[in-house]
Scaffold this motif. Structure first.
Motif, PDB file in Angstrom:
ATOM      1  N   LYS A   1      33.841   7.941 -13.151  1.00 43.59           N
ATOM      2  CA  LYS A   1      34.939   8.896 -13.009  1.00 43.59           C
ATOM      3  C   LYS A   1      35.593   8.756 -11.639  1.00 43.59           C
ATOM      4  O   LYS A   1      36.822   8.787 -11.516  1.00 43.59           O
ATOM      5  CB  LYS A   1      34.423  10.325 -13.201  1.00 43.59           C
ATOM      6  CG  LYS A   1      34.099  10.676 -14.640  1.00 43.59           C
ATOM      7  CD  LYS A   1      33.587  12.101 -14.746  1.00 43.59           C
ATOM      8  CE  LYS A   1      33.205  12.435 -16.190  1.00 43.59           C
ATOM      9  NZ  LYS A   1      32.642  13.819 -16.292  1.00 43.59           N
ATOM     10  N   TYR A   2      34.773   8.606 -10.611  1.00 40.72           N
ATOM     11  CA  TYR A   2      35.318   8.443  -9.264  1.00 40.72           C
ATOM     12  C   TYR A   2      36.006   7.082  -9.127  1.00 40.72           C
ATOM     13  O   TYR A   2      37.074   6.969  -8.511  1.00 40.72           O
ATOM     14  CB  TYR A   2      34.200   8.575  -8.230  1.00 40.72           C
ATOM     15  CG  TYR A   2      34.698   8.563  -6.799  1.00 40.72           C
ATOM     16  CD1 TYR A   2      35.452   9.616  -6.299  1.00 40.72           C
ATOM     17  CD2 TYR A   2      34.429   7.485  -5.955  1.00 40.72           C
ATOM     18  CE1 TYR A   2      35.921   9.610  -4.997  1.00 40.72           C
ATOM     19  CE2 TYR A   2      34.893   7.465  -4.657  1.00 40.72           C
ATOM     20  CZ  TYR A   2      35.630   8.527  -4.182  1.00 40.72           C
ATOM     21  OH  TYR A   2      36.105   8.513  -2.886  1.00 40.72           O
ATOM     22  N   TYR A   3      35.413   6.063  -9.726  1.00 37.16           N
ATOM     23  CA  TYR A   3      36.008   4.717  -9.686  1.00 37.16           C
ATOM     24  C   TYR A   3      37.409   4.716 -10.290  1.00 37.16           C
ATOM     25  O   TYR A   3      38.325   4.074  -9.766  1.00 37.16           O
ATOM     26  CB  TYR A   3      35.104   3.741 -10.444  1.00 37.16           C
ATOM     27  CG  TYR A   3      35.763   2.408 -10.750  1.00 37.16           C
ATOM     28  CD1 TYR A   3      35.789   1.395  -9.790  1.00 37.16           C
ATOM     29  CD2 TYR A   3      36.365   2.171 -11.984  1.00 37.16           C
ATOM     30  CE1 TYR A   3      36.408   0.180 -10.063  1.00 37.16           C
ATOM     31  CE2 TYR A   3      36.983   0.965 -12.257  1.00 37.16           C
ATOM     32  CZ  TYR A   3      37.004  -0.027 -11.289  1.00 37.16           C
ATOM     33  OH  TYR A   3      37.626  -1.220 -11.562  1.00 37.16           O
ATOM     34  N   GLU A   4      37.586   5.421 -11.400  1.00 41.38           N
ATOM     35  CA  GLU A   4      38.882   5.449 -12.080  1.00 41.38           C
ATOM     36  C   GLU A   4      39.997   5.953 -11.173  1.00 41.38           C
ATOM     37  O   GLU A   4      41.149   5.558 -11.315  1.00 41.38           O
ATOM     38  CB  GLU A   4      38.801   6.322 -13.337  1.00 41.38           C
ATOM     39  CG  GLU A   4      38.098   5.643 -14.504  1.00 41.38           C
ATOM     40  CD  GLU A   4      38.967   4.571 -15.148  1.00 41.38           C
ATOM     41  OE1 GLU A   4      39.760   4.908 -16.033  1.00 41.38           O
ATOM     42  OE2 GLU A   4      38.850   3.394 -14.761  1.00 41.38           O
ATOM     43  N   THR A   5      39.667   6.811 -10.223  1.00 36.57           N
ATOM     44  CA  THR A   5      40.695   7.352  -9.318  1.00 36.57           C
ATOM     45  C   THR A   5      40.884   6.483  -8.079  1.00 36.57           C
ATOM     46  O   THR A   5      41.818   6.709  -7.309  1.00 36.57           O
ATOM     47  CB  THR A   5      40.328   8.774  -8.866  1.00 36.57           C
ATOM     48  OG1 THR A   5      39.136   8.733  -8.061  1.00 36.57           O
ATOM     49  CG2 THR A   5      40.094   9.679 -10.066  1.00 36.57           C
ATOM     50  N   THR A   6      40.015   5.494  -7.889  1.00 37.07           N
ATOM     51  CA  THR A   6      40.068   4.678  -6.665  1.00 37.07           C
ATOM     52  C   THR A   6      40.002   3.182  -6.950  1.00 37.07           C
ATOM     53  O   THR A   6      39.722   2.388  -6.050  1.00 37.07           O
ATOM     54  CB  THR A   6      38.897   5.044  -5.721  1.00 37.07           C
ATOM     55  OG1 THR A   6      37.647   4.789  -6.389  1.00 37.07           O
ATOM     56  CG2 THR A   6      38.946   6.508  -5.314  1.00 37.07           C
TER      57      THR A   6
ATOM     58  N   GLN B   1      41.461   0.418  -4.804  1.00 39.04           N
ATOM     59  CA  GLN B   1      41.007   0.410  -3.420  1.00 39.04           C
ATOM     60  C   GLN B   1      39.727  -0.408  -3.278  1.00 39.04           C
ATOM     61  O   GLN B   1      39.079  -0.749  -4.261  1.00 39.04           O
ATOM     62  CB  GLN B   1      40.783   1.850  -2.946  1.00 39.04           C
ATOM     63  CG  GLN B   1      42.026   2.726  -3.044  1.00 39.04           C
ATOM     64  CD  GLN B   1      41.734   4.188  -2.799  1.00 39.04           C
ATOM     65  OE1 GLN B   1      40.729   4.540  -2.206  1.00 39.04           O
ATOM     66  NE2 GLN B   1      42.622   5.057  -3.279  1.00 39.04           N
ATOM     67  N   GLU B   2      39.354  -0.702  -2.057  1.00 38.60           N
ATOM     68  CA  GLU B   2      38.139  -1.475  -1.813  1.00 38.60           C
ATOM     69  C   GLU B   2      36.909  -0.653  -2.204  1.00 38.60           C
ATOM     70  O   GLU B   2      36.932   0.584  -2.201  1.00 38.60           O
ATOM     71  CB  GLU B   2      38.081  -1.898  -0.351  1.00 38.60           C
ATOM     72  CG  GLU B   2      39.190  -2.875   0.022  1.00 38.60           C
ATOM     73  CD  GLU B   2      39.072  -3.361   1.454  1.00 38.60           C
ATOM     74  OE1 GLU B   2      38.192  -2.855   2.188  1.00 38.60           O
ATOM     75  OE2 GLU B   2      39.849  -4.253   1.839  1.00 38.60           O
ATOM     76  N   LYS B   3      35.816  -1.358  -2.519  1.00 34.11           N
ATOM     77  CA  LYS B   3      34.630  -0.696  -3.057  1.00 34.11           C
ATOM     78  C   LYS B   3      33.791   0.007  -1.994  1.00 34.11           C
ATOM     79  O   LYS B   3      33.084   0.981  -2.284  1.00 34.11           O
ATOM     80  CB  LYS B   3      33.749  -1.727  -3.775  1.00 34.11           C
ATOM     81  CG  LYS B   3      33.164  -2.772  -2.814  1.00 34.11           C
ATOM     82  CD  LYS B   3      32.480  -3.911  -3.527  1.00 34.11           C
ATOM     83  CE  LYS B   3      32.070  -4.973  -2.500  1.00 34.11           C
ATOM     84  NZ  LYS B   3      31.581  -6.190  -3.141  1.00 34.11           N
ATOM     85  N   GLU B   4      33.846  -0.478  -0.745  1.00 32.75           N
ATOM     86  CA  GLU B   4      32.941   0.038   0.291  1.00 32.75           C
ATOM     87  C   GLU B   4      33.032   1.548   0.484  1.00 32.75           C
ATOM     88  O   GLU B   4      31.994   2.219   0.591  1.00 32.75           O
ATOM     89  CB  GLU B   4      33.173  -0.701   1.611  1.00 32.75           C
ATOM     90  CG  GLU B   4      32.625  -2.116   1.655  1.00 32.75           C
ATOM     91  CD  GLU B   4      33.500  -3.119   0.903  1.00 32.75           C
ATOM     92  OE1 GLU B   4      33.051  -4.249   0.663  1.00 32.75           O
ATOM     93  OE2 GLU B   4      34.652  -2.746   0.559  1.00 32.75           O
ATOM     94  N   PRO B   5      34.244   2.128   0.532  1.00 36.06           N
ATOM     95  CA  PRO B   5      34.310   3.595   0.660  1.00 36.06           C
ATOM     96  C   PRO B   5      33.648   4.328  -0.502  1.00 36.06           C
ATOM     97  O   PRO B   5      33.047   5.392  -0.313  1.00 36.06           O
ATOM     98  CB  PRO B   5      35.822   3.871   0.716  1.00 36.06           C
ATOM     99  CG  PRO B   5      36.415   2.609   1.254  1.00 36.06           C
ATOM    100  CD  PRO B   5      35.572   1.512   0.664  1.00 36.06           C
ATOM    101  N   ARG B   6      33.749   3.777  -1.723  1.00 37.31           N
ATOM    102  CA  ARG B   6      33.083   4.404  -2.868  1.00 37.31           C
ATOM    103  C   ARG B   6      31.578   4.427  -2.664  1.00 37.31           C
ATOM    104  O   ARG B   6      30.912   5.427  -2.937  1.00 37.31           O
ATOM    105  CB  ARG B   6      33.405   3.649  -4.167  1.00 37.31           C
ATOM    106  CG  ARG B   6      34.751   3.940  -4.764  1.00 37.31           C
ATOM    107  CD  ARG B   6      34.866   3.411  -6.180  1.00 37.31           C
ATOM    108  NE  ARG B   6      34.869   1.963  -6.243  1.00 37.31           N
ATOM    109  CZ  ARG B   6      35.951   1.206  -6.105  1.00 37.31           C
ATOM    110  NH1 ARG B   6      37.111   1.772  -5.853  1.00 37.31           N
ATOM    111  NH2 ARG B   6      35.869  -0.108  -6.205  1.00 37.31           N
TER     112      ARG B   6
END
Length: 309
Positions: free
Chosen positions: A281-286, A289-294
């Motif tokens: 769910k969080y990935y879908e909004t980002t 963008q780069e993965k490191e902040p996730r």
């Protein structure tokens, strides 16, 4: 030693004297590229050609007019610096844990029958590749499949995409575990390596594989998830049939303890534990963008949860 050319894995070589060197190439592809192309994979060329034909026919007969009507409106509102528009005509088929083919009336019976046959073969290939990764990592056979399964097994689906010619080819989309590359004439798939965008070489009847952030987490960064994109082209319609072998929504993803123990990883370098559905769910909004902040967000959530316990 890292390979300097795009890794192509010939699955037939796993059965002979070149198994060791092929496994080494696979390991290098996972650790240093995040992308690889598989040939002699066991899925019949006849089946791949049929999938290509019915997909192109479906786009021409059903999707094309609809796409161009919507695309003309999209372009009218585009600002010059926007680079995350999905210039694509797509639909999504769910296979596991439950199929939605019966809910897609626009697909004819031939298409549905061929897709069922194809996905059975592709699931076998995905699980074979997961076990090869286990072998290279020193994990027990079946570990990765089990880690991804959750209570209902993995989620398996296919995104069928056509990327028509675009008058603004600078528009791009980031999106996949397994992609069938069926067009060998129109390029467009790229991945980021060493700070530069690299073309995935179009090769008909190959299977292009890349790994998601769940594999990077389970291997604690040993195997990489690489940012990638599909570039639109001013000429030619590119087609892909991209299948996703994802964890079950309730699967708990975390680094394999055996790998952490083997590598003696410092606690600060350990990837976070997360429930895949929450992470997705969080990935879908980002996703652009780069993965490191996730990863850092979920590290913080895990730390807070431990502190509150």
């Amino acid at each position: 030693m890292a390979s300097s050319s795009f890794p192509i894995i010939n699955m037939e070589k796993l059965n002979g004297d070149e198994r060791s060197s092929t496994m080494a190439l696979l390991h290098d592809a996972c650790a240093n590229w995040g992308f690889l192309e598989v040939i002699n994979h066991g899925i019949s060329i006849e089946l791949l050609d049929k999938i290509e034909k019915v997909t192109k026919d479906h786009y021409k007969n059903v999707m094309e007019k609809r796409f161009h009507e919507a695309a003309s409106k999209t372009l009218e509102g585009v600002v010059s610096d926007k680079n995350d528009i999905d210039w694509e005509s797509t639909f999504f088929i769910k296979h596991l844990p439950e199929s939605n083919l019966s809910e897609l009336p626009e697909l004819n019976e031939e298409y549905k029958t061929l897709m069922k046959e194809y996905i059975v073969e592709l699931e076998k290939l995905a699980e074979q590749l997961l076990d090869l990764l286990c072998e290279n990592l020193g994990l027990e056979k079946g570990y990765l499949k089990k880690a991804l399964s959750g209570s209902k097994g993995p989620q398996f689906g296919t995104k069928v995409g056509n990327y028509p010619p675009c008058p603004r080819p600078d528009l791009s989309s980031n999106s996949e575990l397994i992609r069938m590359q069926v067009d060998d004439q129109v390029s467009g798939l790229q991945f980021l390596k060493d700070g530069e965008w690299v073309d995935v070489p179009p090769m008909k009847h190959s299977i292009v594989v890349n790994f998601g952030e769940q594999i990077e987490t389970i291997t604690n960064g040993k195997y990489k998830s690489i940012m990638h994109r599909v570039l639109t082209q001013p000429e030619g319609t590119r087609m892909s049939v991209a299948s996703f072998y994802n964890p079950g929504s309730d699967a708990v993803i975390y680094p394999a303890p055996a790998l952490l123990e083997k590598e003696k990883v410092d606690e600060s370098q350990v990837y976070p534990k997360f429930v895949f559905g929450e992470y997705f769910k969080y990935y879908e909004t980002t996703k652009f963008q780069e993965k490191e902040p996730r990863i850092e967000v979920f590290k913080a959530l895990q730390k807070n949860a431990v502190a509150a316990a």
